[in-house]
Design a protein around this motif. Structure first.
Motif, PDB file in Angstrom:
ATOM      1  N   ASN A 256      43.258  66.791  59.617  1.00  0.00           N
ATOM      2  CA  ASN A 256      44.315  65.909  59.119  1.00  0.00           C
ATOM      3  C   ASN A 256      45.070  66.543  57.956  1.00  0.00           C
ATOM      4  O   ASN A 256      46.297  66.515  57.893  1.00  0.00           O
ATOM      5  N   LEU A 257      44.322  67.129  57.023  1.00  0.00           N
ATOM      6  CA  LEU A 257      44.947  67.669  55.811  1.00  0.00           C
ATOM      7  C   LEU A 257      45.819  68.879  56.092  1.00  0.00           C
ATOM      8  O   LEU A 257      46.726  69.186  55.307  1.00  0.00           O
ATOM      9  N   THR A 258      45.581  69.593  57.192  1.00  0.00           N
ATOM     10  CA  THR A 258      46.449  70.729  57.516  1.00  0.00           C
ATOM     11  C   THR A 258      47.814  70.261  57.997  1.00  0.00           C
ATOM     12  O   THR A 258      48.796  71.009  57.902  1.00  0.00           O
ATOM     13  N   LEU A 259      47.902  69.034  58.507  1.00  0.00           N
ATOM     14  CA  LEU A 259      49.183  68.485  58.946  1.00  0.00           C
ATOM     15  C   LEU A 259      49.804  67.566  57.912  1.00  0.00           C
ATOM     16  O   LEU A 259      51.027  67.522  57.754  1.00  0.00           O
ATOM     17  N   ASP A 260      48.979  66.815  57.224  1.00  0.00           N
ATOM     18  CA  ASP A 260      49.449  65.832  56.241  1.00  0.00           C
ATOM     19  C   ASP A 260      48.606  65.996  54.987  1.00  0.00           C
ATOM     20  O   ASP A 260      47.409  65.687  54.994  1.00  0.00           O
ATOM     21  N   ALA A 261      49.205  66.508  53.938  1.00  0.00           N
ATOM     22  CA  ALA A 261      48.452  66.866  52.727  1.00  0.00           C
ATOM     23  C   ALA A 261      47.989  65.647  51.933  1.00  0.00           C
ATOM     24  O   ALA A 261      47.186  65.786  51.007  1.00  0.00           O
ATOM     25  N   ARG A 262      48.438  64.460  52.276  1.00  0.00           N
ATOM     26  CA  ARG A 262      48.067  63.268  51.509  1.00  0.00           C
ATOM     27  C   ARG A 262      46.588  62.922  51.712  1.00  0.00           C
ATOM     28  O   ARG A 262      46.049  63.079  52.803  1.00  0.00           O
ATOM     29  N   ALA A 263      45.974  62.440  50.657  1.00  0.00           N
ATOM     30  CA  ALA A 263      44.577  61.999  50.754  1.00  0.00           C
ATOM     31  C   ALA A 263      44.288  61.001  49.653  1.00  0.00           C
ATOM     32  O   ALA A 263      44.975  60.956  48.622  1.00  0.00           O
ATOM     33  N   GLY A 264      43.264  60.195  49.882  1.00  0.00           N
ATOM     34  CA  GLY A 264      42.777  59.265  48.867  1.00  0.00           C
ATOM     35  C   GLY A 264      41.296  59.496  48.653  1.00  0.00           C
ATOM     36  O   GLY A 264      40.546  59.739  49.600  1.00  0.00           O
ATOM     37  N   ILE A 265      40.864  59.463  47.420  1.00  0.00           N
ATOM     38  CA  ILE A 265      39.466  59.707  47.074  1.00  0.00           C
ATOM     39  C   ILE A 265      38.966  58.548  46.222  1.00  0.00           C
ATOM     40  O   ILE A 265      39.700  58.032  45.367  1.00  0.00           O
ATOM     41  N   VAL A 266      37.739  58.153  46.439  1.00  0.00           N
ATOM     42  CA  VAL A 266      37.098  57.206  45.544  1.00  0.00           C
ATOM     43  C   VAL A 266      35.790  57.822  45.069  1.00  0.00           C
ATOM     44  O   VAL A 266      35.025  58.380  45.852  1.00  0.00           O
ATOM     45  N   VAL A 267      35.585  57.761  43.747  1.00  0.00           N
ATOM     46  CA  VAL A 267      34.396  58.339  43.120  1.00  0.00           C
ATOM     47  C   VAL A 267      33.626  57.206  42.454  1.00  0.00           C
ATOM     48  O   VAL A 267      34.003  56.738  41.381  1.00  0.00           O
ATOM     49  N   PRO A 268      32.554  56.734  43.094  1.00  0.00           N
ATOM     50  CA  PRO A 268      31.791  55.621  42.509  1.00  0.00           C
ATOM     51  C   PRO A 268      30.613  56.105  41.667  1.00  0.00           C
ATOM     52  O   PRO A 268      30.016  57.129  41.951  1.00  0.00           O
ATOM     53  N   ASN A 269      30.306  55.339  40.637  1.00  0.00           N
ATOM     54  CA  ASN A 269      29.018  55.495  39.959  1.00  0.00           C
ATOM     55  C   ASN A 269      28.182  54.301  40.396  1.00  0.00           C
ATOM     56  O   ASN A 269      28.400  53.171  39.947  1.00  0.00           O
ATOM     57  N   PHE A 270      27.242  54.544  41.292  1.00  0.00           N
ATOM     58  CA  PHE A 270      26.495  53.453  41.901  1.00  0.00           C
ATOM     59  C   PHE A 270      25.637  52.699  40.893  1.00  0.00           C
ATOM     60  O   PHE A 270      25.324  51.531  41.093  1.00  0.00           O
ATOM     61  N   GLN A 271      25.249  53.344  39.817  1.00  0.00           N
ATOM     62  CA  GLN A 271      24.353  52.703  38.856  1.00  0.00           C
ATOM     63  C   GLN A 271      25.092  51.827  37.864  1.00  0.00           C
ATOM     64  O   GLN A 271      24.642  50.729  37.535  1.00  0.00           O
ATOM     65  N   THR A 272      26.250  52.291  37.371  1.00  0.00           N
ATOM     66  CA  THR A 272      26.978  51.527  36.352  1.00  0.00           C
ATOM     67  C   THR A 272      28.063  50.644  36.941  1.00  0.00           C
ATOM     68  O   THR A 272      28.521  49.705  36.283  1.00  0.00           O
TER      69      THR A 272
END
Length: 681
Positions: free
Chosen positions: A277-293
């Motif tokens: 996907n990223l080779t055709l469409d550079a857009r992306a979304g990321i979520v970084v959770p801290n499961f403990q806090t």
């Protein structure tokens, strides 16, 4: 029984397959939701979701709580999701419900509804199912809220300046999706976590700046799990990336105009759907959770896929990586309506490989490679303290002598076992290696050996017997424990190695009949003691070593210059089980240095043991004053008392120990510059 034709790969997936030299294979994605996968989804307490908002940004989120959070509610792949969510700051919530928080149903066209990618995931059981479909309907209910709740931004609306600390609310979300693609994925990099509901979450927006704060950077650096959403030509993908804390790198530009994340793409199932996907469409979304806090970081941005040299130039020992430039962000405290703690209930500790049991003891995936840093990634003070340290393997091409332009080979010609776990190896370079008049290595340098031809067995999806081998390039660096001798037709070098991993263990099994030949990629490093001839007669270098960390000394001793004898003081600590190494070292350095040995572990074994008897024999043969042995641990007083004990002034401190001991020694010597041999990359 249902039959279906394999789904085709799209253009981006085919391109990444070609770039990574992947052989052709069918796409295993189901064009529906099979009952087996639906059953797995119903047992999972978390689900990650990705979508594209009205501004064209790709966002990702993760929801969780009591099982079932998602389950099939009607035939034909209709999936229902019901859980508590952050109703104020979660960008996926805002995109799906358009800002409505009054419980009214939001309906989509069944054929043209909003695209949603998903990843149903049960971290504790290391199980995941990838999903894609379209939103049919949904509702979000916040107690006491109307259509324009003050704390809930509408779809596409970005938060305003000055919102740091703004309080939000949680709500009950219901979502109905029509699933048209599904795939059961492997558990390889899932770090086990026990998930529980957290109904009292009170989200608070810390920042919405795309320039990451120090707190946000620390949040990323401590993460062992992220989720990523990407967009294909006609669908979306949502997946997980896991590893040890620190596997995600952050590049914060000095101008503070952008924040960049880079992570390695570990050996996976060779589908490369996200990268396709990223080779055709550079857009992306990321979520970084801290499961403990419960703190969570939402990022949207653009990507670049890095392959081979471009990947290795930013992350040591990797062939594939992704560079992510942040264009929008939400950093939210207490934004997760669930919590997760590392699980120690492991199902894979029965493996015969000791690395598996060790690496899974705390729930971390046994497949996680260790984090390897470039010298450029070390903090400024470490770089200053490490001016004479060695260079990472992927930088040797630009830092070795001109004689290292062509890779050589070396044959194992002698093997001497010094202790049950330490062996000395002598290698002979190929015959053309001695044709140059320039020495191939300098005292204190290390050799870079390539064992891949012997140990690499090709691509493998899973290796429960030896998990870390899947991300191993089988290139190792060893300090050369011998001096270069000019004029010889046959050039030989020695290394002293402790058996600590797959390569060294394999090397210990080999015979020394000259049959084993390994690649020599070069010699590098500048860990060399200063020549003190121009200094005052009372100036000395002090070298602090632990265990096999003594090896940088062996190629640098100068017994032929009487006036220089004693200009180096060595403080060396090791366990009594390694006493055989002491006997070997003293053969080389006796009379060339002043040495204090600290032998630990003697109280744990009998006086009649082979080790203690050898120690006593060595003690009885020591020449007066040059070498002393004490049966105890090295302490702070031994270092700060060197000048008084020997009546000298310390010109330089050198160190080759484990990182833990290095930290301790640096604390014992505040304000002192300590040059150390560095293997943190």
């Amino acid at each position: 029984m249902a039959f279906y034709q394999a789904m085709p790969w799209h253009e981006g997936e085919e391109k990444i397959h070609k770039l990574t030299r992947l052989p052709s294979a069918d796409n295993p994605t189901h064009p529906m939701l099979p009952p087996m996968l639906a059953a797995r989804i119903s047992r999972s307490p978390t689900i990650a979701l990705g979508t594209i908002n009205n501004e064209g940004r790709v966002w990702c989120t993760v929801w969780g709580g009591d099982v079932p959070i998602a389950q099939q509610v009607a035939r034909g792949g209709v999936l229902g999701i019901r859980t508590q969510v952050d109703a104020s700051f979660d960008p996926v919530v805002q995109a799906l419900y358009g800002g409505r928080t009054d419980g009214e149903v939001v309906q989509n066209d069944p054929k043209a509804g909003r695209m949603v990618s998903g990843l149903s995931i049960h971290l504790e059981e290391r199980d995941r199912v990838k999903l894609f479909g379209r939103m049919l309907a949904g509702s979000l209910s916040v107690e006491g809220a109307g259509n324009a709740d003050a704390n809930a931004s509408s779809e596409g609306e970005e938060s305003q300046e000055g919102v740091n600390g703004t309080r939000g609310t949680t709500g009950n979300a219901q979502l109905v999706l029509h699933i048209t693609q599904s795939l059961g994925n492997c558990p390889k990099y899932l770090n086990k976590k026990h998930i529980t509901s957290y109904a009292t979450a009170k989200p608070r927006l810390l920042s919405d700046s795309p320039i990451l704060s120090a707190e946000a950077i620390s949040h990323i650096q401590s993460a062992d799990t992220i989720f990523i959403a990407s967009a294909g030509p006609e669908d979306m993908d949502c997946n997980i990336r896991g590893g040890p804390p620190g596997f995600i790198r952050i590049i914060q530009q000095e101008t503070q105009t952008q924040s960049v994340l880079i992570w390695p793409e570990y050996s996976g199932n060779n589908l490369y759907q996200t990268l396709g996907n990223l080779t055709l469409d550079a857009r992306a979304g990321i979520v970084v959770p801290n499961f403990q806090t419960g703190t969570i970081l939402y990022l949207s941005g653009t990507t670049e896929v890095l392959i081979d040299e471009s990947a290795a130039s930013v992350i040591s020992k990797t062939r594939l990586a992704v560079r992510f430039t942040v264009t929008a962000a939400r950093f939210v405290a207490d934004g997760l309506c669930f919590r997760g703690t590392l699980s120690t209930s492991n199902k894979d500790v029965s493996s015969s490989n000791p690395a598996v049991s060790k690496n899974t003891a705390d729930g971390m995936s046994p497949y996680n490679p260790r984090v390897r840093y470039l010298i450029s990634e070390l903090d400024e003070q470490t770089q200053k303290d490490n001016l004479t340290s060695s260079l990472p393997p992927n930088e040797y091409r630009n830092n070795t002598s001109k004689n290292n332009d062509t890779e050589r080979t070396a044959a194992l010609v002698k093997k001497t076992k010094l202790t049950p776990t330490i062996t000395k190896y002598r290698f002979r370079l190929a015959s053309d290696s001695g044709t140059s008049t320039t020495p191939l290595w300098q005292p204190g340098q290390y050799v870079i050996l390539d064992f891949s031809e012997e140990l690499y067995m090709g691509y493998s999806h899973m290796r429960d017997d030896d998990p870390t081998s899947l991300n191993d390039d089988f290139i190792r660096t060893f300090t050369v424990a011998s001096s270069y001798v000019a004029g010889r037709n046959e050039i030989e070098f020695e290394i002293i190695v402790r058996n600590v991993g797959s390569v060294t263990r394999w090397l210990s099994w080999q015979n020394d009949r000259g049959m084993l030949s390994v690649g020599v990629k070069g010699f590098a490093g500048t860990f060399r003691f200063e020549d003190l001839k121009v200094r005052g007669a009372d100036r000395v270098n002090v070298f602090v070593a632990a265990g096999v960390g003594i090896t940088p000394l062996l190629g640098q001793v100068r017994k032929d210059e009487e006036e220089e004898a004693g200009r180096l003081i060595v403080l060396w600590t090791l366990h009594v089980r390694d006493i055989g190494l002491v006997a070997e070292v003293l053969k080389v350095v006796s009379g060339a240095v002043r040495m204090q040995l600290f032998i630990t572990g003697t109280s744990d074994i009998a006086e009649t043991s082979t080790e203690v008897q050898l120690l006593a024999e060595i003690e009885s043969k020591l020449s007066e004053g040059r070498v002393t042995i004490q049966r105890r641990r090295m302490g702070e007083g031994d270092l700060i008392g060197v000048e008084a004990k020997f009546g000298v002034k310390v010109a330089n401190w050198y160190l080759c120990t484990t990182p833990a001991m290095r930290k301790q020694v640096q604390e014992w010597l505040p304000g002192k510059v300590v040059d150390f041999e560095n293997f943190d990359y």
